[in-house]
Design a protein around this motif. Structure first.
Motif, PDB file in Angstrom:
ATOM      1  N   GLY A 102       0.825  -1.225   0.000  1.00 60.66           N
ATOM      2  CA  GLY A 102       0.000   0.000   0.000  1.00 60.66           C
ATOM      3  C   GLY A 102       0.852   1.265   0.000  1.00 60.66           C
ATOM      4  O   GLY A 102       0.561   2.217  -0.716  1.00 60.66           O
ATOM      5  N   TYR A 103       1.961   1.258   0.812  1.00 60.50           N
ATOM      6  CA  TYR A 103       2.834   2.445   0.854  1.00 60.50           C
ATOM      7  C   TYR A 103       3.481   2.680  -0.507  1.00 60.50           C
ATOM      8  O   TYR A 103       3.664   3.816  -0.937  1.00 60.50           O
ATOM      9  N   MET A 104       3.829   1.572  -1.202  1.00 57.02           N
ATOM     10  CA  MET A 104       4.427   1.727  -2.529  1.00 57.02           C
ATOM     11  C   MET A 104       3.426   2.331  -3.505  1.00 57.02           C
ATOM     12  O   MET A 104       3.786   3.145  -4.353  1.00 57.02           O
ATOM     13  N   GLU A 105       2.161   1.923  -3.382  1.00 55.20           N
ATOM     14  CA  GLU A 105       1.135   2.487  -4.275  1.00 55.20           C
ATOM     15  C   GLU A 105       0.939   3.972  -3.973  1.00 55.20           C
ATOM     16  O   GLU A 105       0.651   4.764  -4.867  1.00 55.20           O
ATOM     17  N   MET A 106       1.122   4.333  -2.707  1.00 56.85           N
ATOM     18  CA  MET A 106       1.032   5.757  -2.335  1.00 56.85           C
ATOM     19  C   MET A 106       2.099   6.547  -3.089  1.00 56.85           C
ATOM     20  O   MET A 106       1.835   7.648  -3.582  1.00 56.85           O
ATOM     21  N   ARG A 107       3.276   5.956  -3.185  1.00 53.45           N
ATOM     22  CA  ARG A 107       4.381   6.617  -3.916  1.00 53.45           C
ATOM     23  C   ARG A 107       4.013   6.745  -5.408  1.00 53.45           C
ATOM     24  O   ARG A 107       4.223   7.797  -6.014  1.00 53.45           O
ATOM     25  N   HIS A 108       3.432   5.661  -5.975  1.00 54.67           N
ATOM     26  CA  HIS A 108       2.984   5.740  -7.383  1.00 54.67           C
ATOM     27  C   HIS A 108       1.964   6.860  -7.539  1.00 54.67           C
ATOM     28  O   HIS A 108       2.004   7.641  -8.484  1.00 54.67           O
ATOM     29  N   PHE A 109       1.026   6.883  -6.598  1.00 52.44           N
ATOM     30  CA  PHE A 109      -0.030   7.903  -6.646  1.00 52.44           C
ATOM     31  C   PHE A 109       0.593   9.303  -6.680  1.00 52.44           C
ATOM     32  O   PHE A 109       0.218  10.148  -7.487  1.00 52.44           O
ATOM     33  N   GLU A 110       1.571   9.534  -5.790  1.00 52.06           N
ATOM     34  CA  GLU A 110       2.215  10.859  -5.729  1.00 52.06           C
ATOM     35  C   GLU A 110       2.929  11.197  -7.032  1.00 52.06           C
ATOM     36  O   GLU A 110       2.866  12.330  -7.518  1.00 52.06           O
ATOM     37  N   GLN A 137      -2.637  -6.157 -12.685  1.00 50.67           N
ATOM     38  CA  GLN A 137      -2.586  -6.459 -14.119  1.00 50.67           C
ATOM     39  C   GLN A 137      -3.314  -5.365 -14.912  1.00 50.67           C
ATOM     40  O   GLN A 137      -2.877  -4.973 -15.998  1.00 50.67           O
ATOM     41  N   ALA A 138      -4.419  -4.864 -14.344  1.00 48.30           N
ATOM     42  CA  ALA A 138      -5.170  -3.788 -15.036  1.00 48.30           C
ATOM     43  C   ALA A 138      -4.291  -2.555 -15.189  1.00 48.30           C
ATOM     44  O   ALA A 138      -4.302  -1.883 -16.237  1.00 48.30           O
ATOM     45  N   ALA A 139      -3.496  -2.244 -14.132  1.00 46.82           N
ATOM     46  CA  ALA A 139      -2.599  -1.082 -14.204  1.00 46.82           C
ATOM     47  C   ALA A 139      -1.542  -1.302 -15.293  1.00 46.82           C
ATOM     48  O   ALA A 139      -1.227  -0.396 -16.069  1.00 46.82           O
ATOM     49  N   ILE A 140      -1.008  -2.532 -15.357  1.00 47.50           N
ATOM     50  CA  ILE A 140       0.009  -2.855 -16.385  1.00 47.50           C
ATOM     51  C   ILE A 140      -0.600  -2.738 -17.783  1.00 47.50           C
ATOM     52  O   ILE A 140      -0.014  -2.128 -18.686  1.00 47.50           O
ATOM     53  N   LYS A 166       6.970   2.783 -18.681  1.00 45.66           N
ATOM     54  CA  LYS A 166       7.797   1.564 -18.642  1.00 45.66           C
ATOM     55  C   LYS A 166       8.295   1.316 -17.215  1.00 45.66           C
ATOM     56  O   LYS A 166       8.330   0.182 -16.752  1.00 45.66           O
ATOM     57  N   GLU A 167       8.664   2.389 -16.516  1.00 44.14           N
ATOM     58  CA  GLU A 167       9.110   2.265 -15.119  1.00 44.14           C
ATOM     59  C   GLU A 167       7.978   1.725 -14.248  1.00 44.14           C
ATOM     60  O   GLU A 167       8.183   0.851 -13.397  1.00 44.14           O
ATOM     61  N   THR A 168       6.768   2.259 -14.466  1.00 44.26           N
ATOM     62  CA  THR A 168       5.615   1.829 -13.664  1.00 44.26           C
ATOM     63  C   THR A 168       5.330   0.347 -13.901  1.00 44.26           C
ATOM     64  O   THR A 168       5.054  -0.402 -12.953  1.00 44.26           O
ATOM     65  N   ILE A 169       5.425  -0.085 -15.161  1.00 47.13           N
ATOM     66  CA  ILE A 169       5.182  -1.503 -15.467  1.00 47.13           C
ATOM     67  C   ILE A 169       6.162  -2.381 -14.692  1.00 47.13           C
ATOM     68  O   ILE A 169       5.783  -3.402 -14.112  1.00 47.13           O
ATOM     69  N   LYS A 170       7.422  -1.957 -14.638  1.00 48.47           N
ATOM     70  CA  LYS A 170       8.437  -2.747 -13.918  1.00 48.47           C
ATOM     71  C   LYS A 170       8.016  -2.922 -12.450  1.00 48.47           C
ATOM     72  O   LYS A 170       8.068  -4.008 -11.893  1.00 48.47           O
ATOM     73  N   ASP A 171       7.591  -1.798 -11.819  1.00 47.10           N
ATOM     74  CA  ASP A 171       7.149  -1.856 -10.423  1.00 47.10           C
ATOM     75  C   ASP A 171       5.961  -2.803 -10.258  1.00 47.10           C
ATOM     76  O   ASP A 171       5.936  -3.650  -9.371  1.00 47.10           O
ATOM     77  N   GLU A 172       4.957  -2.627 -11.135  1.00 46.62           N
ATOM     78  CA  GLU A 172       3.730  -3.419 -10.989  1.00 46.62           C
ATOM     79  C   GLU A 172       3.998  -4.903 -11.236  1.00 46.62           C
ATOM     80  O   GLU A 172       3.385  -5.760 -10.606  1.00 46.62           O
ATOM     81  N   GLU A 173       4.934  -5.195 -12.139  1.00 50.74           N
ATOM     82  CA  GLU A 173       5.286  -6.598 -12.371  1.00 50.74           C
ATOM     83  C   GLU A 173       5.926  -7.191 -11.109  1.00 50.74           C
ATOM     84  O   GLU A 173       5.688  -8.352 -10.774  1.00 50.74           O
ATOM     85  N   GLY A 174       6.709  -6.359 -10.413  1.00 49.81           N
ATOM     86  CA  GLY A 174       7.283  -6.795  -9.135  1.00 49.81           C
ATOM     87  C   GLY A 174       6.181  -7.078  -8.124  1.00 49.81           C
ATOM     88  O   GLY A 174       6.258  -8.050  -7.364  1.00 49.81           O
TER      89      GLY A 174
END
Ligand SMILES: [Fe+2]
Ligand SMILES: [Fe+2]
Length: 210
Positions: free
Chosen positions: A110-118, A158-161, A181-189
């Motif tokens: 959740g904290y990582m998604e907060m960072r994506h959100f920001e 997967q929807a985000a990717i 591309k950076e976001t996809i890498k994170d979401e795949e992780g």
């Protein structure tokens, strides 16, 4: 093939040629074999490489310019929804389980998604626009059963990717400096992480708080 696909393909081909020339210029065993008198052939090669590089830069600008800012902002607002849902649903599910380890890992996600959100919010603001979003489009799960909500999170990641991939195909990643591309890498992780969680916690039953 769309005009954007054609431009992208052209750009890739040019970049490959420019890289090949660069390799040749750096390899003494190849440059030694060039039998045109003096240094001229190497100068010519360097000039061709330079021109190709300029064409690539122009193509990049063209790809980014073909997309109106409003489309980029709409896209980012949609991506923002996936993150907004993720922040709150990871947190919600973390509160619903007793297992301390699973609770901690869900909160970490959740904290990582907060960072994506920001990051996405800042991108939108950089276009001089206020971000907007609505809840539960991508994450409509109120279940507190780990196996069920973890699978929902998997689907939402997967929807985000998929959304990012659509954006890349549309040429939006060029307008966003490689952000998708950076976001996809994170979401795949995150997907890998969730699959591990499903394996570790999915089959156990005493995970629920109630
Ligand atoms: Fe995310
Ligand atoms: Fe994620």
């Amino acid at each position: 093939m769309s005009i954007n696909d054609t431009l992208k393909k052209l750009k890739e081909d040019l970049a490959k040629t420019a890289a090949d020339i660069n390799t040749s210029l750096a390899d003494p065993s190849i440059t030694k074999e060039i039998e045109v008198p003096g240094q001229k052939s190497l100068d010519l090669l360097a000039e061709v490489q330079n021109n190709l590089q300029q064409m690539i830069t122009k193509l990049d600008a063209k790809l980014a310019k073909g997309i109106p800012t409003s489309r980029v902002v709409d896209f980012l607002n949609e991506l923002l929804e996936t993150e907004y849902d993720a922040i709150f649903s990871y947190s919600y599910h973390a509160l619903s389980v007793e297992d301390k380890q699973l609770k901690k890992e869900l909160l970490d996600l959740g904290y990582m998604e907060m960072r994506h959100f920001e990051l996405i919010r800042d991108k939108i603001v950089s276009f001089g626009v206020e971000p907007k979003w609505k809840l539960t489009k991508y994450m409509d799960c109120t279940s507190t059963e780990p196996i069920e909500f973890l699978r929902w999170h998997l689907k939402a990641e997967q929807a985000a990717i998929d959304l990012c991939k659509d954006g890349i195909a549309e040429g939006l990643d060029d307008a966003l400096g490689g952000f998708l591309k950076e976001t996809i890498k994170d979401e795949e992780g995150h997907i890998k992480w969730l699959k591990e969680l499903i394996e570790r916690f999915g089959s156990a039953s005493p995970l629920k708080a109630d």
